[in-house]
Write an enzyme that holds these catalytic residues in place. Structure first.
Site, PDB file in Angstrom:
ATOM      1  N   ASN A 122      26.869  38.621  27.582  1.00 42.61           N
ATOM      2  CA  ASN A 122      27.684  39.363  28.549  1.00 42.61           C
ATOM      3  C   ASN A 122      29.031  39.689  27.904  1.00 42.61           C
ATOM      4  O   ASN A 122      29.744  38.791  27.457  1.00 42.61           O
ATOM      5  CB  ASN A 122      27.884  38.513  29.810  1.00 42.61           C
ATOM      6  CG  ASN A 122      28.590  39.268  30.917  1.00 42.61           C
ATOM      7  OD1 ASN A 122      29.630  39.880  30.692  1.00 42.61           O
ATOM      8  ND2 ASN A 122      28.042  39.225  32.114  1.00 42.61           N
TER       9      ASN A 122
ATOM     10  N   HIS B 209      28.624  43.869  33.818  1.00 43.71           N
ATOM     11  CA  HIS B 209      28.727  43.936  35.277  1.00 43.71           C
ATOM     12  C   HIS B 209      29.675  45.069  35.627  1.00 43.71           C
ATOM     13  O   HIS B 209      30.882  44.975  35.391  1.00 43.71           O
ATOM     14  CB  HIS B 209      29.247  42.603  35.816  1.00 43.71           C
ATOM     15  CG  HIS B 209      29.330  42.534  37.309  1.00 43.71           C
ATOM     16  ND1 HIS B 209      29.700  41.390  37.981  1.00 43.71           N
ATOM     17  CD2 HIS B 209      29.090  43.464  38.279  1.00 43.71           C
ATOM     18  CE1 HIS B 209      29.697  41.615  39.282  1.00 43.71           C
ATOM     19  NE2 HIS B 209      29.334  42.878  39.488  1.00 43.71           N
TER      20      HIS B 209
ATOM     21  N   GLU C 193      24.409  44.464  35.589  1.00 41.93           N
ATOM     22  CA  GLU C 193      24.676  43.710  36.805  1.00 41.93           C
ATOM     23  C   GLU C 193      25.473  44.583  37.759  1.00 41.93           C
ATOM     24  O   GLU C 193      26.407  45.278  37.345  1.00 41.93           O
ATOM     25  CB  GLU C 193      25.469  42.438  36.486  1.00 41.93           C
ATOM     26  CG  GLU C 193      24.719  41.442  35.644  1.00 41.93           C
ATOM     27  CD  GLU C 193      25.521  40.187  35.383  1.00 41.93           C
ATOM     28  OE1 GLU C 193      24.900  39.173  35.008  1.00 41.93           O
ATOM     29  OE2 GLU C 193      26.759  40.212  35.554  1.00 41.93           O
TER      30      GLU C 193
ATOM     31  N   THR D 132      35.382  35.557  39.420  1.00 40.45           N
ATOM     32  CA  THR D 132      34.081  35.879  38.851  1.00 40.45           C
ATOM     33  C   THR D 132      33.043  35.601  39.930  1.00 40.45           C
ATOM     34  O   THR D 132      33.375  35.086  41.000  1.00 40.45           O
ATOM     35  CB  THR D 132      33.805  35.041  37.587  1.00 40.45           C
ATOM     36  OG1 THR D 132      32.571  35.466  36.977  1.00 40.45           O
ATOM     37  CG2 THR D 132      33.718  33.562  37.912  1.00 40.45           C
TER      38      THR D 132
ATOM     39  N   HIS E  40      25.494  31.687  34.210  1.00 45.73           N
ATOM     40  CA  HIS E  40      26.780  31.461  34.874  1.00 45.73           C
ATOM     41  C   HIS E  40      27.324  30.088  34.497  1.00 45.73           C
ATOM     42  O   HIS E  40      26.745  29.063  34.825  1.00 45.73           O
ATOM     43  CB  HIS E  40      26.723  31.573  36.396  1.00 45.73           C
ATOM     44  CG  HIS E  40      28.101  31.755  36.999  1.00 45.73           C
ATOM     45  ND1 HIS E  40      28.775  32.950  36.941  1.00 45.73           N
ATOM     46  CD2 HIS E  40      28.941  30.886  37.612  1.00 45.73           C
ATOM     47  CE1 HIS E  40      29.960  32.818  37.518  1.00 45.73           C
ATOM     48  NE2 HIS E  40      30.090  31.569  37.923  1.00 45.73           N
TER      49      HIS E  40
ATOM     50  N   HIS F 133      31.485  34.270  28.812  1.00 44.09           N
ATOM     51  CA  HIS F 133      32.854  33.786  28.609  1.00 44.09           C
ATOM     52  C   HIS F 133      32.975  32.841  27.425  1.00 44.09           C
ATOM     53  O   HIS F 133      33.881  32.983  26.587  1.00 44.09           O
ATOM     54  CB  HIS F 133      33.361  33.099  29.877  1.00 44.09           C
ATOM     55  CG  HIS F 133      34.768  32.624  29.779  1.00 44.09           C
ATOM     56  ND1 HIS F 133      35.083  31.349  29.345  1.00 44.09           N
ATOM     57  CD2 HIS F 133      35.947  33.249  30.025  1.00 44.09           C
ATOM     58  CE1 HIS F 133      36.397  31.210  29.341  1.00 44.09           C
ATOM     59  NE2 HIS F 133      36.947  32.343  29.749  1.00 44.09           N
TER      60      HIS F 133
END
Length: 247
Positions: free
Chosen positions: A7, A43, A70, A100, A190, A213
């Protein structure tokens, strides 16, 4: 063996902090692929706080692995997805005040609307995944909506105290088995980090982990390609951790 979706939202976060043009997430996606990413996830939020429409359009042209978009389950976003044609759409909950994504989508309460949107996307050749908490009721609702995939929310596992992580891992393991028994394919993501990813990667039937992240944070020290290589090694060859017993 699970694959790795990277991501790149947090690269766009750095850019948007100054409302400038760098760092550009589009070439960074290429570096992630060179580092071994099996897919790129972005996203596109309704408030456009990080990824922009321009990013999605260019990524569709340049990503050579898989592009996972996303997005919230809104009409505007469905129209964007139908135009862009990502390799997968993952429907996620969205609140403007959140930092988030804070939890899974409540599929049970939105079955009619979600079924319609999922049908439109999948009829256009775009597989749909639903980001949900690892709960039987939500998985049953995903099946009823005719989604092909689920992405299990790993945030509770990731944020749990070490004494509670084994039970949270068990929830993810059981949810994965249940989803597969329902005919659903399973991803997860996540809050996963270099320190906690291996037990999740080792779950039988887990197909892909979407991680952002921690990779971007590591990239500050070692560069994006190396950060992705290090995570890919953990995802593909997870070690047995005595804390969690045999998995």
């Amino acid at each position: 063996m699970a694959s790795l979706g990277v991501n790149i939202d947090h690269i766009a976060n750095v850019r948007q902090a100054r409302r400038t043009v760098e760092p550009d997430p589009v070439p960074m996606a290429l570096l992630a692929e060179l580092g071994g990413a099996d897919g790129i996830t972005v996203h596109l939020r309704e408030d456009r706080r990080h990824i922009q429409d321009r990013d999605v359009d260019l990524l569709r042209q340049t990503v050579r692995s898989r592009l996972n978009l996303e997005m919230a389950a809104t009409e505007d976003m469905v129209l964007i997805a139908l135009r862009v044609q990502p390799d997968m759409v993952t429907l996620v909950p969205e609140r403007r005040e959140e930092v988030t994504t804070e939890g899974g989508l409540d599929v049970s309460s939105q079955r009619v609307d979600l079924t319609s949107k999922i049908s439109r996307l999948q009829d256009a050749g775009i597989p749909v995944s639903l980001f949900v908490d690892p709960e039987r009721g939500q998985l049953e609702a995903c099946r009823d909506c005719r989604a092909r995939w689920v992405e299990l929310h790993t945030g509770t596992y990731a944020e749990a105290k070490w004494t509670d992580q084994p039970s949270e891992l068990a929830r993810l393991t059981e949810a994965t088995a249940l989803a597969r028994a329902m005919g659903l394919r399973v991803n997860a993501g996540h809050g996963l980090t270099y320190q906690n990813v291996e037990p999740v990667a080792a779950i039988e039937g887990m197909e892909e982990l979407n991680i952002g992240h921690t990779i971007v944070a590591r990239a500050v020290a070692v560069g994006l390609q190396q950060a992705v290589r290090e995570m890919k090694a953990l995802v593909q060859n997870p070690r047995r951790d005595p804390l969690f017993g045999s998995y």
